[in-house]
Design a protein around this motif. Sequence first.
Motif, short mmCIF file in Angstrom:
data_model
loop_
_atom_site.label_atom_id
_atom_site.label_comp_id
_atom_site.label_asym_id
_atom_site.label_seq_id
_atom_site.Cartn_x
_atom_site.Cartn_y
_atom_site.Cartn_z
N ASP A 32 -7.61 4.77 -14.25
CA ASP A 32 -6.18 4.61 -14.02
C ASP A 32 -5.46 4.81 -15.36
O ASP A 32 -6.03 4.57 -16.42
CB ASP A 32 -5.88 3.21 -13.47
N LEU A 86 7.17 12.95 -18.12
CA LEU A 86 6.19 12.25 -17.29
C LEU A 86 4.85 12.98 -17.22
O LEU A 86 3.80 12.37 -17.43
CB LEU A 86 6.76 11.97 -15.90
N PRO A 87 4.84 14.30 -16.96
CA PRO A 87 3.54 14.98 -16.98
C PRO A 87 2.84 14.92 -18.35
O PRO A 87 1.63 14.78 -18.42
CB PRO A 87 3.88 16.43 -16.62
N MET A 134 1.45 11.31 -18.58
CA MET A 134 0.44 10.97 -17.57
C MET A 134 -0.76 11.93 -17.55
O MET A 134 -1.77 11.61 -16.94
CB MET A 134 1.08 10.94 -16.17
N ILE A 135 -0.64 13.07 -18.18
CA ILE A 135 -1.74 14.05 -18.19
C ILE A 135 -2.30 14.24 -19.59
O ILE A 135 -3.49 14.03 -19.83
CB ILE A 135 -1.28 15.41 -17.60
N PHE A 171 -6.94 14.75 -14.81
CA PHE A 171 -5.71 13.98 -14.90
C PHE A 171 -4.54 14.67 -14.21
O PHE A 171 -3.59 14.00 -13.79
CB PHE A 171 -5.38 13.67 -16.37
N VAL A 172 -4.61 15.98 -14.04
CA VAL A 172 -3.56 16.70 -13.31
C VAL A 172 -3.58 16.25 -11.85
O VAL A 172 -2.53 15.93 -11.27
CB VAL A 172 -3.74 18.22 -13.43
N TYR A 199 -2.25 12.73 -11.51
CA TYR A 199 -0.79 12.72 -11.65
C TYR A 199 -0.13 13.16 -10.34
O TYR A 199 0.83 12.53 -9.88
CB TYR A 199 -0.36 13.62 -12.81
N ARG A 200 -0.65 14.21 -9.75
CA ARG A 200 -0.07 14.71 -8.50
C ARG A 200 -0.18 13.67 -7.39
O ARG A 200 0.75 13.48 -6.62
CB ARG A 200 -0.75 16.01 -8.09
N LYS A 257 -0.41 10.36 -7.72
CA LYS A 257 0.51 9.25 -8.01
C LYS A 257 1.95 9.66 -7.72
O LYS A 257 2.73 8.87 -7.18
CB LYS A 257 0.39 8.81 -9.47
N ARG A 258 2.32 10.88 -8.07
CA ARG A 258 3.68 11.36 -7.85
C ARG A 258 3.98 11.42 -6.35
O ARG A 258 5.05 10.99 -5.91
CB ARG A 258 3.88 12.74 -8.48
#
Length: 175
Positions: A58, A108-109, A112-113, A146-147, A150-151, A153-154
């Motif tokens: 996480d 944000l990306p 988060m990435i 992580f991409v 991120y997707r 979670k988004r």
Amino acid sequence: MTDQNPAPVDATGQDQAETGPALIVMHQFLKDFSFENPLGHETPTALKEAPTGIIRVDVRVKPLTPPDIEVVLFMSVDAKIGDKSVYLVESEYAGLFRLGRVPQEHVLPLVMIEAPRLLFPFARQVIANAVAAGGFPPLLINPVDFVAMYREKREEMLKQAEAQKAAAPGTAAVN
């Protein structure tokens, strides 16, 4: 006549000297760590087969004084043989990052990435060393996408926002 070297230009065509790097690692550190070995002295005799388990990952973000931000990479490994737990590792490996001049839609990306991607090799090494020091075969965690995280979670956040919007009482028009 003197040679003049043009300043490096980024993807947007701006001078990099003006914009600087998008993300700078200011500091990184082990924030919290736990290793449990419930087998204790029975570990060598209990390992008749390789443990299997679940790895959870996480990313947690804590804004600090702008432009600084703390990113924490949480990783947990619960290894078992059958139903018997052989070890549990939980790690919070953090980094203090400074954001450069980036468009708001890229923040944000980036956080988060890219930030967790920079922290991951260090967090993985801390966990591998602890598992080996616990008397177990080395644990080498595969790279994390992580991409994709991120997707996911988004999408969850967008669905939650839509659900809240739909649940909110509507306002009636007054004539």
